[in-house]
Scaffold this motif. Sequence first.
Motif, PDB file in Angstrom:
ATOM      1  N   LEU A  16       0.834  -1.194   0.000  1.00  0.00           N
ATOM      2  CA  LEU A  16       0.000   0.000   0.000  1.00  0.00           C
ATOM      3  C   LEU A  16       0.870   1.247   0.000  1.00  0.00           C
ATOM      4  N   ASN A  17       0.766   1.992  -1.047  1.00  0.00           N
ATOM      5  CA  ASN A  17       1.407   3.303  -1.166  1.00  0.00           C
ATOM      6  C   ASN A  17       0.390   4.179  -1.895  1.00  0.00           C
ATOM      7  N   PRO A  18      -0.756   4.465  -1.230  1.00  0.00           N
ATOM      8  CA  PRO A  18      -1.892   5.067  -1.930  1.00  0.00           C
ATOM      9  C   PRO A  18      -1.644   6.505  -2.382  1.00  0.00           C
ATOM     10  N   PHE A  19      -2.316   6.850  -3.484  1.00  0.00           N
ATOM     11  CA  PHE A  19      -2.195   8.195  -4.025  1.00  0.00           C
ATOM     12  C   PHE A  19      -3.406   8.540  -4.874  1.00  0.00           C
ATOM     13  N   LEU A  20      -3.547   9.852  -5.127  1.00  0.00           N
ATOM     14  CA  LEU A  20      -4.592  10.375  -6.005  1.00  0.00           C
ATOM     15  C   LEU A  20      -3.959  10.772  -7.329  1.00  0.00           C
ATOM     16  N   VAL A  21      -4.737  10.688  -8.393  1.00  0.00           N
ATOM     17  CA  VAL A  21      -4.319  11.205  -9.693  1.00  0.00           C
ATOM     18  C   VAL A  21      -5.190  12.436  -9.958  1.00  0.00           C
ATOM     19  N   LEU A  22      -4.542  13.570 -10.229  1.00  0.00           N
ATOM     20  CA  LEU A  22      -5.240  14.839 -10.430  1.00  0.00           C
ATOM     21  C   LEU A  22      -5.020  15.341 -11.853  1.00  0.00           C
ATOM     22  N   ASP A  23      -6.079  15.873 -12.470  1.00  0.00           N
ATOM     23  CA  ASP A  23      -5.937  16.432 -13.820  1.00  0.00           C
ATOM     24  C   ASP A  23      -5.529  17.904 -13.735  1.00  0.00           C
ATOM     25  N   TYR A  24      -5.477  18.563 -14.868  1.00  0.00           N
ATOM     26  CA  TYR A  24      -5.013  19.955 -14.907  1.00  0.00           C
ATOM     27  C   TYR A  24      -5.947  20.917 -14.188  1.00  0.00           C
ATOM     28  N   ASN A  34      -1.285   1.560  -5.341  1.00  0.00           N
ATOM     29  CA  ASN A  34       0.141   1.631  -5.647  1.00  0.00           C
ATOM     30  C   ASN A  34       0.334   1.895  -7.143  1.00  0.00           C
ATOM     31  N   SER A  35       1.564   2.143  -7.538  1.00  0.00           N
ATOM     32  CA  SER A  35       1.832   2.528  -8.929  1.00  0.00           C
ATOM     33  C   SER A  35       1.556   1.393  -9.912  1.00  0.00           C
ATOM     34  N   LYS A  36       1.754   0.161  -9.497  1.00  0.00           N
ATOM     35  CA  LYS A  36       1.505  -0.974 -10.385  1.00  0.00           C
ATOM     36  C   LYS A  36       0.012  -1.104 -10.707  1.00  0.00           C
ATOM     37  N   GLN A  37      -0.835  -0.924  -9.703  1.00  0.00           N
ATOM     38  CA  GLN A  37      -2.279  -0.988  -9.946  1.00  0.00           C
ATOM     39  C   GLN A  37      -2.691   0.110 -10.923  1.00  0.00           C
ATOM     40  N   CYS A  38      -2.164   1.306 -10.728  1.00  0.00           N
ATOM     41  CA  CYS A  38      -2.486   2.429 -11.605  1.00  0.00           C
ATOM     42  C   CYS A  38      -2.017   2.150 -13.029  1.00  0.00           C
ATOM     43  N   GLU A  39      -0.819   1.614 -13.168  1.00  0.00           N
ATOM     44  CA  GLU A  39      -0.278   1.296 -14.489  1.00  0.00           C
ATOM     45  C   GLU A  39      -1.191   0.297 -15.209  1.00  0.00           C
ATOM     46  N   ARG A  40      -1.670  -0.706 -14.497  1.00  0.00           N
ATOM     47  CA  ARG A  40      -2.526  -1.743 -15.105  1.00  0.00           C
ATOM     48  C   ARG A  40      -3.933  -1.256 -15.408  1.00  0.00           C
ATOM     49  N   GLU A  41      -4.525  -0.468 -14.496  1.00  0.00           N
ATOM     50  CA  GLU A  41      -5.950  -0.166 -14.581  1.00  0.00           C
ATOM     51  C   GLU A  41      -6.301   1.168 -15.220  1.00  0.00           C
ATOM     52  N   SER A  42      -5.360   2.057 -15.343  1.00  0.00           N
ATOM     53  CA  SER A  42      -5.650   3.379 -15.893  1.00  0.00           C
ATOM     54  C   SER A  42      -5.711   3.339 -17.414  1.00  0.00           C
ATOM     55  N   GLN A  53       8.181   8.675  -9.983  1.00  0.00           N
ATOM     56  CA  GLN A  53       8.987   9.898 -10.098  1.00  0.00           C
ATOM     57  C   GLN A  53       8.150  11.130  -9.773  1.00  0.00           C
ATOM     58  N   ALA A  54       6.894  11.141 -10.194  1.00  0.00           N
ATOM     59  CA  ALA A  54       6.016  12.272  -9.873  1.00  0.00           C
ATOM     60  C   ALA A  54       5.681  12.281  -8.383  1.00  0.00           C
ATOM     61  N   LEU A  55       5.435  11.112  -7.802  1.00  0.00           N
ATOM     62  CA  LEU A  55       5.131  11.043  -6.364  1.00  0.00           C
ATOM     63  C   LEU A  55       6.317  11.488  -5.516  1.00  0.00           C
ATOM     64  N   ASN A  56       7.521  11.196  -5.975  1.00  0.00           N
ATOM     65  CA  ASN A  56       8.732  11.542  -5.217  1.00  0.00           C
ATOM     66  C   ASN A  56       9.330  12.888  -5.620  1.00  0.00           C
ATOM     67  N   LYS A  57       8.551  13.680  -6.371  1.00  0.00           N
ATOM     68  CA  LYS A  57       8.914  15.048  -6.746  1.00  0.00           C
ATOM     69  C   LYS A  57      10.152  15.140  -7.631  1.00  0.00           C
ATOM     70  N   ILE A  58      10.490  14.053  -8.327  1.00  0.00           N
ATOM     71  CA  ILE A  58      11.574  14.115  -9.302  1.00  0.00           C
ATOM     72  C   ILE A  58      11.064  14.877 -10.527  1.00  0.00           C
ATOM     73  N   PHE A  65      -0.535  14.747 -15.829  1.00  0.00           N
ATOM     74  CA  PHE A  65      -1.295  14.556 -14.600  1.00  0.00           C
ATOM     75  C   PHE A  65      -0.371  14.683 -13.396  1.00  0.00           C
ATOM     76  N   ARG A  66      -0.956  15.114 -12.274  1.00  0.00           N
ATOM     77  CA  ARG A  66      -0.202  15.202 -11.024  1.00  0.00           C
ATOM     78  C   ARG A  66      -0.614  14.046 -10.121  1.00  0.00           C
ATOM     79  N   PHE A  67       0.285  13.657  -9.235  1.00  0.00           N
ATOM     80  CA  PHE A  67       0.061  12.533  -8.331  1.00  0.00           C
ATOM     81  C   PHE A  67       0.328  13.010  -6.915  1.00  0.00           C
ATOM     82  N   LYS A  68      -0.591  12.683  -6.000  1.00  0.00           N
ATOM     83  CA  LYS A  68      -0.475  13.166  -4.626  1.00  0.00           C
ATOM     84  C   LYS A  68      -0.639  11.997  -3.660  1.00  0.00           C
ATOM     85  N   LYS A  69       0.383  11.798  -2.815  1.00  0.00           N
ATOM     86  CA  LYS A  69       0.315  10.723  -1.819  1.00  0.00           C
ATOM     87  C   LYS A  69      -0.793  11.025  -0.812  1.00  0.00           C
TER      88      LYS A  69
END
Length: 82
Positions: A16-24, A34-42, A53-58, A65-69
């Motif tokens: 579990l490393n939950p996050f939100l996906v936000l649009d512009y 987690n990121s794997k679930q998002c990769e598969r289901e989005s 990288q977006a979650l860790n502010k790289i 899209f923005r990602f927020k823990k």
Amino acid sequence: MTWTEQSKESLSKQWLNPFLVLDYKNEIIGVYRNSKQCERESEFGFSSLGIRQALNKIHKTHKGFRFKKISIELYKEYIGEE
């Protein structure tokens, strides 16, 4: 050992490393465990690496899209789990 899709999914559910996906417009378009679930289901073609990288502010965004823990408690509220 060969990894089946079922065994990959089972392992992914443990992390579990939950996050939100936000649009512009700053609107929530998804909540993921987690990121794997998002990769598969989005439907947006996100990559797990780009999400992390977006979650860790790289990077500020991934594919526009923005990602927020979020906390595990908030994640459970979003998905309706007690």
